[in-house]
Design an enzyme around this catalytic site. Structure first.
Site, short mmCIF file in Angstrom:
data_model
loop_
_atom_site.label_atom_id
_atom_site.label_comp_id
_atom_site.label_asym_id
_atom_site.label_seq_id
_atom_site.Cartn_x
_atom_site.Cartn_y
_atom_site.Cartn_z
CB CYS A 83 12.23 -4.01 0.60
SG CYS A 83 12.38 -5.47 -0.45
CB CYS A 136 9.96 -6.28 -4.99
SG CYS A 136 10.78 -6.79 -3.46
CB CYS A 147 9.73 -13.74 13.18
SG CYS A 147 11.27 -14.60 13.52
CB CYS A 195 11.96 -2.95 -4.20
SG CYS A 195 10.78 -2.88 -2.83
CB CYS A 229 8.59 -6.52 -0.04
SG CYS A 229 8.54 -4.90 -0.84
#
Ligand code: FE
Length: 134
Positions: free
Chosen positions: A48, A100, A120, A51, A97
């Site tokens: 991510c 976060c 995607c 984070c 995610c």
């Protein structure tokens, strides 16, 4: 798993590029074929951009031809949150995610085996870490 990360828009803006901010925090979509990972074939892990949580791995990436990085499974189902999204007059499944709440992209039921799923994902939501492990 450790707790959720919460920051204000001002804090995210300081840490992210404008495009990363608009995609991850405002649910934007990068234009197809413009991101840095749709045609990326290195061995490693996609994390991510907000984070650092591990999200996808190269061995589950495939070339969907859509212009966005595409995966048939996340690194762990616990690392992503899936949520029904009715925006833009469509019903889709949004992928975020789990740590976060960064918007990552959407998952569609037209991917390759074994899952039949196509995650995607916006390149702007990801960072890449080289790794040799499968
Ligand atoms: Fe995150």
């Amino acid at each position: 798993m450790s707790g959720k990360i919460k920051k204000t828009d001002e804090q995210w803006r300081e840490e992210l590029s404008e495009e990363q901010f608009l995609v991850t925090r405002k649910k934007g979509t990068e234009r197809a074929f413009t991101g840095k990972y749709h045609n990326h074939h290195e061995k490693g892990i996609y994390v991510c951009v907000c984070c650092g949580q591990e999200l996808f791995r190269f061995s589950k990436k495939f070339d969907s031809g859509t212009g966005w990085p595409s995966f048939w499974d996340p690194i762990s189902r616990e690392n992503v949150t899936e949520r029904v999204d009715h925006s833009h007059g469509m019903t889709r499944t949004e992928v975020l995610c789990s740590k976060c709440d960064a918007h990552l992209g959407h998952v569609f039921p037209d991917g390759p085996r074994p899952t039949g799923l196509r995650y995607c994902i916006n390149s702007a939501s990801l960072d890449f870490r080289e790794a040799d492990e499968e």
